[in-house]
Design a protein around this motif. Structure first.
Motif, short mmCIF file in Angstrom:
data_model
loop_
_atom_site.label_atom_id
_atom_site.label_comp_id
_atom_site.label_asym_id
_atom_site.label_seq_id
_atom_site.Cartn_x
_atom_site.Cartn_y
_atom_site.Cartn_z
N GLU A 251 0.83 -1.20 0.00
CA GLU A 251 0.00 0.00 0.00
C GLU A 251 0.86 1.25 0.00
OE1 GLU A 251 -3.35 0.39 2.62
OE2 GLU A 251 -3.42 -1.78 2.93
N ASP A 252 0.36 2.25 -0.70
CA ASP A 252 0.96 3.59 -0.67
C ASP A 252 0.06 4.42 0.22
OD1 ASP A 252 2.13 6.04 -1.05
OD2 ASP A 252 1.56 6.22 -3.15
N ASN A 253 0.44 4.54 1.49
CA ASN A 253 -0.36 5.33 2.43
C ASN A 253 0.59 6.26 3.20
OD1 ASN A 253 0.78 3.82 4.61
ND2 ASN A 253 -0.77 2.25 4.36
N LEU A 254 0.03 7.04 4.08
CA LEU A 254 0.82 8.03 4.81
C LEU A 254 1.98 7.40 5.59
CD1 LEU A 254 1.04 11.04 5.45
CD2 LEU A 254 -0.49 10.68 7.38
N LEU A 255 1.72 6.29 6.27
CA LEU A 255 2.78 5.65 7.06
C LEU A 255 3.86 5.04 6.15
CD1 LEU A 255 3.99 4.90 9.74
CD2 LEU A 255 2.59 2.85 9.75
N THR A 256 3.45 4.37 5.08
CA THR A 256 4.42 3.80 4.16
C THR A 256 5.32 4.88 3.58
OG1 THR A 256 2.85 2.05 3.59
CG2 THR A 256 4.71 2.35 2.11
N ARG A 257 4.70 5.99 3.14
CA ARG A 257 5.50 7.10 2.59
C ARG A 257 6.45 7.68 3.63
NH1 ARG A 257 1.11 10.35 1.02
NH2 ARG A 257 -0.23 8.57 0.74
N SER A 258 6.03 7.72 4.91
CA SER A 258 6.92 8.26 5.94
C SER A 258 8.12 7.34 6.19
CB SER A 258 6.16 8.51 7.25
OG SER A 258 5.87 7.30 7.91
N LEU A 259 7.96 6.04 5.89
CA LEU A 259 9.10 5.11 6.01
C LEU A 259 10.02 5.21 4.80
CD1 LEU A 259 7.25 1.95 7.39
CD2 LEU A 259 8.64 3.60 8.68
N ILE A 260 9.43 5.41 3.61
CA ILE A 260 10.21 5.49 2.38
C ILE A 260 10.90 6.84 2.26
CG2 ILE A 260 10.05 5.47 -0.15
CD1 ILE A 260 7.59 3.57 0.24
N TRP A 261 10.19 7.91 2.61
CA TRP A 261 10.71 9.27 2.49
C TRP A 261 10.61 10.00 3.83
CZ3 TRP A 261 13.46 10.33 -1.59
CH2 TRP A 261 13.20 9.67 -2.79
N PRO A 262 11.33 9.56 4.87
CA PRO A 262 11.22 10.22 6.17
C PRO A 262 11.62 11.70 6.08
CG PRO A 262 13.08 8.69 6.14
CD PRO A 262 12.34 8.50 4.86
N GLY A 263 10.82 12.54 6.73
CA GLY A 263 11.09 13.97 6.75
C GLY A 263 10.53 14.72 5.56
N SER A 264 10.01 14.02 4.56
CA SER A 264 9.45 14.67 3.37
C SER A 264 8.02 15.11 3.62
CB SER A 264 9.50 13.72 2.18
OG SER A 264 10.84 13.43 1.83
N THR A 265 7.50 15.90 2.70
CA THR A 265 6.11 16.35 2.76
C THR A 265 5.36 15.80 1.55
OG1 THR A 265 6.49 18.37 1.48
CG2 THR A 265 6.86 18.50 3.88
N ASP A 266 4.08 16.14 1.45
CA ASP A 266 3.30 15.72 0.28
C ASP A 266 3.81 16.35 -1.01
OD1 ASP A 266 1.62 14.06 1.69
OD2 ASP A 266 0.05 15.56 1.95
N THR A 267 4.45 17.51 -0.90
CA THR A 267 4.87 18.24 -2.11
C THR A 267 6.38 18.25 -2.33
OG1 THR A 267 4.90 20.32 -0.88
CG2 THR A 267 2.85 19.74 -2.05
N GLN A 268 7.18 17.84 -1.33
CA GLN A 268 8.64 17.85 -1.50
C GLN A 268 9.23 16.58 -0.91
OE1 GLN A 268 9.98 21.51 0.36
NE2 GLN A 268 10.19 22.45 -1.67
N LEU A 269 10.07 15.92 -1.72
CA LEU A 269 10.82 14.76 -1.25
C LEU A 269 12.24 15.20 -0.94
CD1 LEU A 269 9.62 12.07 -3.83
CD2 LEU A 269 8.71 12.57 -1.55
N ILE A 270 12.71 14.84 0.25
CA ILE A 270 14.07 15.21 0.64
C ILE A 270 14.91 13.94 0.77
CG2 ILE A 270 13.27 17.31 1.81
CD1 ILE A 270 13.74 15.82 4.49
N VAL A 271 16.21 14.13 0.83
CA VAL A 271 17.12 13.00 1.01
C VAL A 271 16.74 12.29 2.30
CG1 VAL A 271 19.52 12.30 1.36
CG2 VAL A 271 18.97 14.14 -0.26
#
Length: 150
Positions: free
Chosen positions: A62-82
């Motif tokens: 699933e692509d959900n809020l928690l999964t995205r926070s594990l894949i892209w920690p510290g990022s937002t909905d509009t910006q992906l950071i290292v």
């Protein structure tokens, strides 16, 4: 806060990654440095062990809020950071009929992507993740909860 017993649900502050790939399951990997010590005549007398590391891998579907926070920690909905993994509490739960087994990390874990993420027209996008489990000062990795017969 972790559930006190196997009969207690996870508190609301625990998030769910969502559906996982059951065929991949949870893969546990152990790594440590070993050094064999030999006496005169080549007789093994001791093996020293150091630098133990435990990881558990799983595949999120699933692509959900928690999964995205594990894949892209510290990022937002509009910006992906290292990404720099956050220290989190993590638990692994399996169910088979009435049997339930839980491993709840005793200290914390860091989760990162394990391999490539491929998006295309025909296949489901999967997210292979690996959790590095950090022990307590007493060397405890997990607290284990289970129902009878597990």
């Amino acid at each position: 806060m972790s559930p006190a017993t196997i009969n207690d649900p996870f508190p609301a502050e625990w998030g769910l990654v969502g559906l996982l790939d059951g065929d991949d399951g949870f893969t546990e990997s152990r790594d440590e440095d070993t050094d064999d010590k030999y006496a005169w005549g080549g007789i093994l007398v001791r093996t020293s062990r150091a630098h133990f590391k435990l990881t558990k891998s799983f595949t999120a579907l699933e692509d959900n809020l928690l999964t995205r926070s594990l894949i892209w920690p510290g990022s937002t909905d509009t910006q992906l950071i290292v990404p720099k993994p956050d220290r989190i509490k993590i638990a692994f739960e399996t169910r088979e009929g009435t049997k339930v087994k839980r491993l709840i990390c005793a200290q914390y874990a860091e989760v990162s992507v394990d391999g490539d993420i491929t998006e295309n027209e025909t296949d489901l996008t999967t997210y292979k993740l690996v959790a590095t489990i950090y022990p307590t000062s007493g060397k405890v990795l997990f607290n284990r909860q289970f129902t009878a017969g597990s």
